[in-house]
Scaffold this motif. Structure first.
Motif, PDB file in Angstrom:
ATOM      1  N   ASP A  89       4.744   5.133   5.355  1.00  0.00           N
ATOM      2  CA  ASP A  89       4.065   3.899   5.774  1.00  0.00           C
ATOM      3  C   ASP A  89       4.440   2.732   4.868  1.00  0.00           C
ATOM      4  N   ALA A  90       4.516   2.983   3.566  1.00  0.00           N
ATOM      5  CA  ALA A  90       4.905   1.918   2.637  1.00  0.00           C
ATOM      6  C   ALA A  90       6.322   1.430   2.950  1.00  0.00           C
ATOM      7  N   GLU A  91       7.199   2.342   3.314  1.00  0.00           N
ATOM      8  CA  GLU A  91       8.565   1.945   3.648  1.00  0.00           C
ATOM      9  C   GLU A  91       8.607   1.118   4.933  1.00  0.00           C
ATOM     10  N   ARG A  92       7.786   1.457   5.913  1.00  0.00           N
ATOM     11  CA  ARG A  92       7.739   0.662   7.151  1.00  0.00           C
ATOM     12  C   ARG A  92       7.322  -0.783   6.850  1.00  0.00           C
ATOM     13  N   ILE A  93       6.314  -0.935   5.994  1.00  0.00           N
ATOM     14  CA  ILE A  93       5.850  -2.286   5.661  1.00  0.00           C
ATOM     15  C   ILE A  93       6.863  -2.987   4.763  1.00  0.00           C
ATOM     16  N   ALA A 102      12.242  -6.168  -1.343  1.00  0.00           N
ATOM     17  CA  ALA A 102      10.871  -5.752  -1.631  1.00  0.00           C
ATOM     18  C   ALA A 102      10.876  -4.348  -2.217  1.00  0.00           C
ATOM     19  N   GLN A 103       9.919  -4.082  -3.097  1.00  0.00           N
ATOM     20  CA  GLN A 103       9.792  -2.768  -3.717  1.00  0.00           C
ATOM     21  C   GLN A 103       8.507  -2.106  -3.230  1.00  0.00           C
ATOM     22  N   LYS A 104       8.426  -0.798  -3.426  1.00  0.00           N
ATOM     23  CA  LYS A 104       7.225  -0.081  -3.004  1.00  0.00           C
ATOM     24  C   LYS A 104       6.746   0.854  -4.108  1.00  0.00           C
ATOM     25  N   SER A 105       5.437   0.942  -4.235  1.00  0.00           N
ATOM     26  CA  SER A 105       4.786   1.958  -5.057  1.00  0.00           C
ATOM     27  C   SER A 105       4.265   2.983  -4.064  1.00  0.00           C
ATOM     28  N   HIS A 106       4.960   4.116  -3.957  1.00  0.00           N
ATOM     29  CA  HIS A 106       4.672   5.051  -2.874  1.00  0.00           C
ATOM     30  C   HIS A 106       4.279   6.439  -3.339  1.00  0.00           C
ATOM     31  N   ASP A 109       2.558  -3.516  14.137  1.00  0.00           N
ATOM     32  CA  ASP A 109       3.772  -3.149  14.879  1.00  0.00           C
ATOM     33  C   ASP A 109       4.769  -2.448  13.964  1.00  0.00           C
ATOM     34  N   ALA A 110       4.867  -2.918  12.720  1.00  0.00           N
ATOM     35  CA  ALA A 110       5.782  -2.269  11.775  1.00  0.00           C
ATOM     36  C   ALA A 110       5.334  -0.838  11.488  1.00  0.00           C
ATOM     37  N   LEU A 111       4.037  -0.635  11.340  1.00  0.00           N
ATOM     38  CA  LEU A 111       3.512   0.700  11.084  1.00  0.00           C
ATOM     39  C   LEU A 111       3.714   1.639  12.273  1.00  0.00           C
ATOM     40  N   ALA A 112       3.780   1.051  13.466  1.00  0.00           N
ATOM     41  CA  ALA A 112       3.978   1.871  14.677  1.00  0.00           C
ATOM     42  C   ALA A 112       5.441   2.214  14.915  1.00  0.00           C
ATOM     43  N   SER A 113       6.334   1.539  14.209  1.00  0.00           N
ATOM     44  CA  SER A 113       7.757   1.742  14.455  1.00  0.00           C
ATOM     45  C   SER A 113       8.187   3.157  14.097  1.00  0.00           C
ATOM     46  N   ASP A 114       9.115   3.674  14.833  1.00  0.00           N
ATOM     47  CA  ASP A 114       9.760   5.001  14.693  1.00  0.00           C
ATOM     48  C   ASP A 114       8.781   6.165  14.637  1.00  0.00           C
TER      49      ASP A 114
END
Length: 404
Positions: free
Chosen positions: A185-189, A222-226, A397-402
């Motif tokens: 999810d973090a990667e989608r955003i 952008a970076q993510k803390s995942h 919408d980004a979270l719903a992708s793939d």
């Protein structure tokens, strides 16, 4: 709901987004957490670090367990130390499980002194006896140690996690989730926001004023803390995780600030630096103290991070989890070298000033003002990211992708 949004998991349904405390979580399971975050664990030597003002006395024979207070340290002992020795290490193929204590820094992300003590009360060295001897270091402390441990892991080659402010709500929610899903999810955003030119945040105050802060991002990745430290690459996860963040290289405008005593102020930002605070309501002495600190050491007002939460979690009362909630955002002042930024401890006038301090904007934390809108500018594209502390349609919408 569109067919894409219909494929979202239950925790992203509108009812749960509006009432995240109603989200259901599986029971906390240390084996699941560590195996997901640190795969592989087989053969790894693990230890726990915690902090006290009097570490030699309190860690010896676990004396802190016999005294009042120390909720974070007691939770570290119960949920991590006892669980490791109660079968988790065997299940994970790990060794060690020792608990050590260092002297409390009393500041977020301040460098740690090298002295550390074991449960026999013997003084050791973090460099010589911990960082160089353990494969996985779990730091469960009062104040965050993410920045210093990130620097040390690159020097010594270990992996780790920082879990400051640990409490029961965090254990039963933010540490009970599936971190493979959190990472996805973090990667989608992240993909929806990366390479942004700038962000604009509109804050609506109770008196009707709208304050706007502009942050320049210069199309950075952008970076993510995942929460994942898989493989053997040295890294430190900040748990609970679930965040997309940027290191701003410019900023201007105004944003509100709620101080620890409840005082509200308006901060003016120029050239990425907070230059002054002005009272909205509360204690003028609090504002004066902040302004004196800015004048004495201007680096304390440099903006080093802009972050956005990506998880659906209940309020825990600890920013370590609450800043990861979807629909919130936070700014941070001070050092940002652990985030890939250019603000390092040596740039501050005093060591104790070289902190990384988050300023969280969330309904429970800042009920006196609203994040009316966050806008992302990327070339000719402008997208709303947050509306009234809720994720925008663009983010959903980004979270719903793939998915499915």
């Amino acid at each position: 709901m569109s067919s894409a949004l219909a494929s979202l998991p239950d925790y992203l349904e509108e009812e749960i987004l509006l009432n995240p405390e109603n989200r259901e979580f599986p029971p906390f399971d240390l084996v699941n957490l560590l195996s997901t975050v640190f795969e592989p664990t087989e053969g790894c030597r693990v230890c726990i670090l915690t902090d006290f003002d009097e570490p030699a006395e309190l860690i010896k024979d676990f004396n802190f367990l016999k005294q009042d207070g120390f909720p974070v340290q007691k939770k570290a002992h119960e949920a991590f130390y006892e669980a490791l020795h109660g079968g988790a290490m065997k299940a994970l193929g790990m060794h060690g499980g020792e608990m050590f204590a260092y002297r409390c820094t009393h500041g977020s992300n301040l460098d740690l002194a090298d002295e550390v003590w074991n449960t026999e009360g013997r003084q050791l060295s973090l460099d010589q006896d911990i960082y160089s001897k353990y494969d996985i270091v779990l730091c469960i402390s009062t104040f965050s140690a993410t920045a210093p441990l990130t620097a040390k892991c690159k020097e010594f080659g270990f992996r780790g996690a920082t879990l400051h402010g640990l409490n029961d709500i965090i254990l039963s929610s933010g540490l009970a989730v599936n971190y493979d899903e959190v990472s996805a999810d973090a990667e989608r955003i992240r993909l929806a926001m990366t390479k942004a030119d700038s962000m604009e945040i509109d804050f609506a105050l109770e008196d009707g004023r709208i304050l706007t802060a502009w942050l320049g991002l210069s199309q950075q990745e952008a970076q993510k803390s995942h929460g994942l430290c898989k493989g053997k690459t040295p890294d430190v996860a900040n748990l609970p995780a679930g965040e997309v963040y940027f290191v701003p290289d410019d900023a201007r405008g105004h944003f509100p600030m709620k101080y620890e005593d409840g005082t509200l102020g308006v901060l003016t930002v120029e050239d990425r630096n907070i230059i002054k605070s002005e009272l909205i309501e509360g204690n003028q002495a609090t504002i004066d103290e902040h302004n004196a600190r800015l004048a004495d050491d201007p680096m304390t007002g440099t903006l080093g991070e802009l972050g956005f939460g990506t998880q659906v979690l209940p309020v825990s009362g600890a920013d370590i989890q609450d800043e990861k909630v979807l629909g919130t955002c936070h700014l941070a002042t001070g050092r940002d070298d652990h985030l890939g930024g250019d603000i390092v401890p040596d740039m501050f006038k005093k060591h104790e000033n070289s902190t990384h301090d988050d300023i969280l904007f969330a309904p429970h934390k800042t009920p006196n003002f609203n994040i009316q809108e966050v806008r992302m500018n990327r070339g000719d594209q402008q997208e709303v990211i947050i509306e009234n502390f809720r994720p925008s349609r663009y983010i959903m919408d980004a979270l719903a992708s793939d998915r499915g």
